[in-house]
Design an enzyme around this catalytic site. Sequence first.
Site, PDB file in Angstrom:
ATOM      1  CE  LYS A 123     -17.032  14.505  -2.199  1.00 35.22           C
ATOM      2  NZ  LYS A 123     -18.355  13.887  -2.054  1.00 35.22           N
ATOM      3  CD  GLU A 198      -7.143   6.162 -12.647  1.00 39.00           C
ATOM      4  OE1 GLU A 198      -7.584   5.880 -13.782  1.00 39.00           O
ATOM      5  OE2 GLU A 198      -5.971   5.997 -12.311  1.00 39.00           O
ATOM      6  CB  CYS A 232     -14.532   4.395 -15.623  1.00 39.61           C
ATOM      7  SG  CYS A 232     -13.656   3.441 -14.387  1.00 39.61           S
ATOM      8  CD  GLU A 322     -17.909   7.406 -18.716  1.00 40.20           C
ATOM      9  OE1 GLU A 322     -17.891   8.549 -18.241  1.00 40.20           O
ATOM     10  OE2 GLU A 322     -17.188   6.475 -18.318  1.00 40.20           O
TER      11      GLU A 322
HETATM   12  P1  NDP Z   1     -18.787  13.361 -10.422  1.00 34.78           P
HETATM   13  O1  NDP Z   1     -17.505  13.524 -11.156  1.00 34.78           O
HETATM   14  O2  NDP Z   1     -19.705  14.521 -10.324  1.00 34.78           O
HETATM   15  O3  NDP Z   1     -18.521  12.866  -8.915  1.00 34.78           O
HETATM   16  C1  NDP Z   1     -17.373  12.150  -8.499  1.00 34.78           C
HETATM   17  C2  NDP Z   1     -16.933  12.654  -7.141  1.00 34.78           C
HETATM   18  O4  NDP Z   1     -16.556  14.028  -7.246  1.00 34.78           O
HETATM   19  C3  NDP Z   1     -18.031  12.616  -6.080  1.00 34.78           C
HETATM   20  O5  NDP Z   1     -17.456  12.326  -4.822  1.00 34.78           O
HETATM   21  C4  NDP Z   1     -18.562  14.020  -6.100  1.00 34.78           C
HETATM   22  O6  NDP Z   1     -19.167  14.396  -4.900  1.00 34.78           O
HETATM   23  C5  NDP Z   1     -17.288  14.815  -6.316  1.00 34.78           C
HETATM   24  N1  NDP Z   1     -17.502  16.147  -6.871  1.00 34.78           N
HETATM   25  C6  NDP Z   1     -18.529  16.586  -7.651  1.00 34.78           C
HETATM   26  N2  NDP Z   1     -18.368  17.888  -7.942  1.00 34.78           N
HETATM   27  C7  NDP Z   1     -17.232  18.292  -7.327  1.00 34.78           C
HETATM   28  C8  NDP Z   1     -16.539  19.529  -7.259  1.00 34.78           C
HETATM   29  N3  NDP Z   1     -16.977  20.618  -7.886  1.00 34.78           N
HETATM   30  N4  NDP Z   1     -15.415  19.578  -6.531  1.00 34.78           N
HETATM   31  C9  NDP Z   1     -14.957  18.490  -5.892  1.00 34.78           C
HETATM   32  N5  NDP Z   1     -15.553  17.293  -5.919  1.00 34.78           N
HETATM   33  C10 NDP Z   1     -16.680  17.184  -6.639  1.00 34.78           C
HETATM   34  O7  NDP Z   1     -19.515  12.159 -11.057  1.00 34.78           O
HETATM   35  P2  NDP Z   1     -21.075  11.820 -10.930  1.00 34.78           P
HETATM   36  O8  NDP Z   1     -21.133  11.006  -9.729  1.00 34.78           O
HETATM   37  O9  NDP Z   1     -22.002  12.966 -10.955  1.00 34.78           O
HETATM   38  O10 NDP Z   1     -21.296  11.062 -12.296  1.00 34.78           O
HETATM   39  C11 NDP Z   1     -21.448  11.790 -13.505  1.00 34.78           C
HETATM   40  C12 NDP Z   1     -20.815  11.066 -14.633  1.00 34.78           C
HETATM   41  O11 NDP Z   1     -19.423  10.931 -14.371  1.00 34.78           O
HETATM   42  C13 NDP Z   1     -21.271   9.642 -14.825  1.00 34.78           C
HETATM   43  O12 NDP Z   1     -22.451   9.578 -15.518  1.00 34.78           O
HETATM   44  C14 NDP Z   1     -20.091   9.067 -15.545  1.00 34.78           C
HETATM   45  O13 NDP Z   1     -20.153   9.399 -16.894  1.00 34.78           O
HETATM   46  C15 NDP Z   1     -18.922   9.748 -14.903  1.00 34.78           C
HETATM   47  N6  NDP Z   1     -18.321   8.962 -13.819  1.00 34.78           N
HETATM   48  C16 NDP Z   1     -17.181   8.306 -14.042  1.00 34.78           C
HETATM   49  C17 NDP Z   1     -16.642   7.510 -13.075  1.00 34.78           C
HETATM   50  C18 NDP Z   1     -15.410   6.760 -13.284  1.00 34.78           C
HETATM   51  O14 NDP Z   1     -15.235   5.722 -12.664  1.00 34.78           O
HETATM   52  N7  NDP Z   1     -14.498   7.206 -14.107  1.00 34.78           N
HETATM   53  C19 NDP Z   1     -17.262   7.347 -11.772  1.00 34.78           C
HETATM   54  C20 NDP Z   1     -18.455   8.138 -11.593  1.00 34.78           C
HETATM   55  C21 NDP Z   1     -18.934   8.911 -12.596  1.00 34.78           C
HETATM   56  P3  NDP Z   1     -20.763  14.309  -4.678  1.00 34.78           P
HETATM   57  O15 NDP Z   1     -21.252  13.159  -5.450  1.00 34.78           O
HETATM   58  O16 NDP Z   1     -20.870  14.128  -3.221  1.00 34.78           O
HETATM   59  O17 NDP Z   1     -21.285  15.616  -5.145  1.00 34.78           O
END
Ligand code: NDP
Length: 419
Positions: A123, A198, A232, A322
């Site tokens: 997903k 991660e 990240c 972050e």
């Molecule tokens: P999220 O953790 O919300 O999203 C990452 C993935 O998880 C997406 O595919 C999202 O789906 C999915 N997701 C969100 N909520 C749920 C849930 N309740 N159950 C299962 N899957 C879920 O990150 P964001 O994209 O909102 O980013 C927010 C913050 O996270 C950033 O500002 C950053 O600080 C951090 N981040 C860190 C990353 C890394 O590489 N370590 C990568 C991205 C974000 P969908 O988007 O479709 O809702």
Amino acid sequence: MPGLDPVARLPEHLLANARLLRRLATLVEEHSEELAQIESHNVGKPISGARGEVGMVAQVLHYYAGAVDKHFGETIPVGGGVDMTFREPLGIVGLITPWNFPINIASWKIGPALACGNTVVIKPAELTPLSTMRLGELALEAGIPEGVLNVVVGKGLVVGQRLIEHQHVAKIGFTGSTEVGQLVMQGASKTIKRVTLELGGKSANVIFADADLEKAAAAAPYAVFDNAGQDCCARSRILVERSAYDRFAELLIEATRNLKVGDPEDDATEMGPLISAQHRATVASFVESEPIFRGDAPDGKGFWYPATIVEARPDDRVAREEVFGPVVALIPFEDEADAIRIANDSEYGLSGSIWTLDGARAFRVARAIESGVLSINSNSSVRPSTPFGGFKRSGFGRELGMHALEGYSEIKNVFYSTD
Ligand code: NDP
């Protein structure tokens, strides 16, 4: 020269698996420009970065095509017989990926998952599904049977949640925020799913006074402003030994001024806009005092935010949380012990760098910093063949390299009595 004895051949199912992954890697290479264009539009990232990322996807898939028959069990000395271990696939694995490096992070999970003989439901983030969808089409074109690599788009709260709860999904491989990572762990506990996480980072770029300051400063902007800081591994804390602080700050400002910010479609662009208006507002909220440098950014269409350097204390919010945007905190330190203390004063532990010409100190500090991926006199974090992952709240489990295969297989122990 005798012909190859049939029992000396590689097992057909492993050869088939390796061939399919290799074909997918080759198709990614053949479609690299198309995939890079999709990714650049998907995320709004500079085309040059997207090309590099797609190049890595092909390398990762080639690597795991070669790993298929090199991940095997062992024999263990025991009394009364022979003891051996096997690496078994987990079954169905659910992969949940973020919007910052969509196709790249997808490949880090799909490669080892398929190499171990699992089937995959992935997903992608709702904001950026296009490149992963195209990868799914290429997998079919490569001959990977329908149903082995499934791309399911939709909201995390709906599709992601379903994968986490589903009783037939054996594992969740997740990259994203620490908050959602916690939800993944909680949800997975109901069915005792395997989980690798991660998550975020607040990595330190530690510059000692004896470092090649010009080189360290020239490299520093790319280590934090690449992908507009939405990384990240971003070295969003630069710790500088006090005696070199003013000189380094000057060099860093000069290097950041040269960063080419603009249209992601322009080959020369190094930094594009942020992912969304909401995210830009979050990034802006971290700049609470007057920065020592604020770069230029277009004011037209796009969620632009300029490269920003702020001076900070280790307990300031910008130095602890972050940002996930182009804002870096510059922090002085007194000596080696102080550098290690500040670097480790974080709930995260993903990445980091150490710049010094004293080799012994470089290793002392590298061993003392609580982080999964460190570079000395370099800011690199990821390679297809080396393990990547975090300490502390940056998550657990390792991606890339042979280590990733551990997370997509189960060890089975078999004892054969010789009595
Ligand atoms: P999220 O953790 O919300 O999203 C990452 C993935 O998880 C997406 O595919 C999202 O789906 C999915 N997701 C969100 N909520 C749920 C849930 N309740 N159950 C299962 N899957 C879920 O990150 P964001 O994209 O909102 O980013 C927010 C913050 O996270 C950033 O500002 C950053 O600080 C951090 N981040 C860190 C990353 C890394 O590489 N370590 C990568 C991205 C974000 P969908 O988007 O479709 O809702």
